[in-house]
Enzyme design. Sequence first.
Site, PDB file in Angstrom:
ATOM      1  N   HIS A   1      -6.085   0.907   2.381  1.00  0.00           N
ATOM      2  CA  HIS A   1      -4.735   1.348   3.270  1.00  0.00           C
ATOM      3  C   HIS A   1      -4.736   2.839   3.347  1.00  0.00           C
ATOM      4  CE1 HIS A   1      -3.278  -2.250   5.433  1.00  0.00           C
ATOM      5  NE2 HIS A   1      -2.883  -2.868   4.157  1.00  0.00           N
TER       6      HIS A   1
ATOM      7  N   GLU B   1      -4.339  -4.034   9.172  1.00  0.00           N
ATOM      8  CA  GLU B   1      -4.941  -4.737   8.432  1.00  0.00           C
ATOM      9  C   GLU B   1      -6.201  -5.317   8.670  1.00  0.00           C
ATOM     10  OE1 GLU B   1      -3.468  -5.435   5.661  1.00  0.00           O
ATOM     11  OE2 GLU B   1      -1.779  -4.843   5.978  1.00  0.00           O
TER      12      GLU B   1
ATOM     13  N   HIS C   1      -8.234  -3.679  -1.261  1.00  0.00           N
ATOM     14  CA  HIS C   1      -7.555  -3.686  -0.263  1.00  0.00           C
ATOM     15  C   HIS C   1      -6.423  -2.626  -0.139  1.00  0.00           C
ATOM     16  CE1 HIS C   1      -5.907  -6.003   3.186  1.00  0.00           C
ATOM     17  NE2 HIS C   1      -4.783  -5.519   2.844  1.00  0.00           N
TER      18      HIS C   1
ATOM     19  N   GLU D   1       0.974  -1.232  -0.113  1.00  0.00           N
ATOM     20  CA  GLU D   1       0.051  -0.046   0.092  1.00  0.00           C
ATOM     21  C   GLU D   1       0.762   1.364  -0.028  1.00  0.00           C
ATOM     22  OE1 GLU D   1       0.298  -1.542   4.330  1.00  0.00           O
ATOM     23  OE2 GLU D   1       0.012  -2.424   2.242  1.00  0.00           O
TER      24      GLU D   1
END
Length: 654
Positions: free
Chosen positions: A342, A361, A338, A314
């Site tokens: 982040h 996470e 995902h 990220e």
Amino acid sequence: MAFKLASVSTLAITTALGMTVAACTSMPGWSGPGSSPAVEAPAEVQWVRDVHSHARPEIARVTHVDLDLTADFAARSLSGTATLDVQGQAGATELILDTRDLDVWAVRDAAGNPLPFHSGEETEFLGRPLTIALPPLAAGETRKIVVQYSTRPDAAALQWLNPAQTAGGEQPYLFSQGQAILTRTWVPTQDSPGIRQSYSARIVVPEDLKAVMSAEMLTPEGEPAGPGMRAYRFRMTNPVPPYLIALGVGDIAFASLGDRTGVYTEPSMLEAARAEFPAVESMVEEAEALYGPYLWGRYDLLVLPPSFPFGGMENPRLTFATPTIIAGDQSLVALVAHELAHSWSGNLVTNATWDDFWLNEGFTVYFENRIMEAVYGRDRAMQEQVLGWEDLQGELADLPPEDTRLKLDLEGRDPDEGMTNIAYEKGAFFLRTIERIVGRDRFDAWLKGYFERNAYRPMTTAMFLEDIRTHLIRGDAALEEALMMDAWVYQPGLPSNAMAPVSQAFEPVDAAARSVFVEGGAPPQSLWQGWNTQQRQRFLGWRPEGHLAGQDWLTESQLQTLDEGLGLSTEGNAEVLFAWLQIAMAHRYEPAVAPTEAFLTGMGRRKFVLPLFQTLWGEGDWGRDLARRIYAEARPLYHPVTSNSVDDVVGVPQ
């Protein structure tokens, strides 16, 4: 492993809501994408130990890093200077940095005067403290210190690829991977996630190559830098944890995906990458609609060569991604959701230490699933949840109980050991439990406020609990009891209020799996053609009730019928192929040996590589001989993040 207090980083946190001295900001002070927020030091602080850093930020801390580095592909080294902006307590006379396998040649002040420095003792995976003697700092002073250094060919954060290891096959490639504590192998700084630093850079590379970084690119075409060389300049004004300082160098082209989104990759992969990611711009828009403005300016992707060890990383403004997500049908783009998520959970609000990794996470998996629901629908999101739940059950069964807590104690251990599905999936299911009990609207209002209140701040589990109790629970004893928060974060396993997700889209999949795997039925060819990737993963991940690991459940004939009927060994989707190869190797299915070898020598993504080698290693002499032979060929192609993990299973080839 014991740690001396003097060799442990401590992070400044207020007793109220944890604003750090290193990077304290408030949302009203933010002045636009990519800008640097106002920084104010709190009057009252306490200190959180980071057992994975030698830094002492309560004495003196790095606030900005300015890199001037030249990439030497022949020597496999970056060399040049890191100019550090340093602040600290009045009278501070030393600065302690983290280094590992760095050759430091000189340290000077801004006027060029040498400063005394020395390296401390080497500690496994932590490296050495670099202590620099300073004339006493004045209150409020910012001091510049110039460190002249070079990296070594085996620097763990850097992977130098020869042309044969790239898609184009003509130019070399370099990329960095800093998480968790590898930035210290290429940048001498205070390598702790809680010590946020802005950064700038001038990177000199061969003129046929292009440099990109996790920062605003100031010179897109580069500028002359001597015979055969070009320099690229970058600027990141938002303070970031050091593991997010990232670099890529290679034969790199760009394609726009939207007004503020695009993809970089090798020219031969550019059209496939562009076709895979048409939804990225809408993902950014949906993410903003959920939890507030995207504060990093652009959101681009860098699709790397196959040896990249993770699915994605990220890095702000520029997600690094594995080419294994290019499936040709957008079926694996949850990974992009995902990494985008982040930008709020991890990059904006960061775990203060790696003991709190779930705060990065778990929040991100939850947010990712909400983005997928908004873009692709509730059914797709529920399928992803069910697969995550199944992965979590496997992790809970395999890990020692103490490692199934969200709040970890990693002292004396490599923080990579905490990067398990507990942080990802247990963390996400904790947040889904809160959402289910309090209601989505109320939960969303709290989470959006959480990101705003804590922007650019490191976060601990205790601070998270204080925030949610202050702003969501608000003294409601019945709600506190129903949420079972302390049990979720401090106790092993899953609390009694955890609820397994259900997807109706998996019902025909499970019926087909029972028919094939229990009743000996034919492969579901017609169904298979209509299933999405998640349904295919579910089918291949299905096991008979009571099945034990290492226990065969298919005959040679069944394996052959499955393979030929569904085209499994020639499958182009990496997730589906991986699921099939796990079955095939667990049954010692010889026709799948060649595809397994090609898979393991063709990419270095640890998510796939490590479990396959573990499966082979569990198959006695047959599997171990095969594992050793494949690994001897594959290991030089892997990033150290991957090879270090596989070394623990197979050993280092002789």
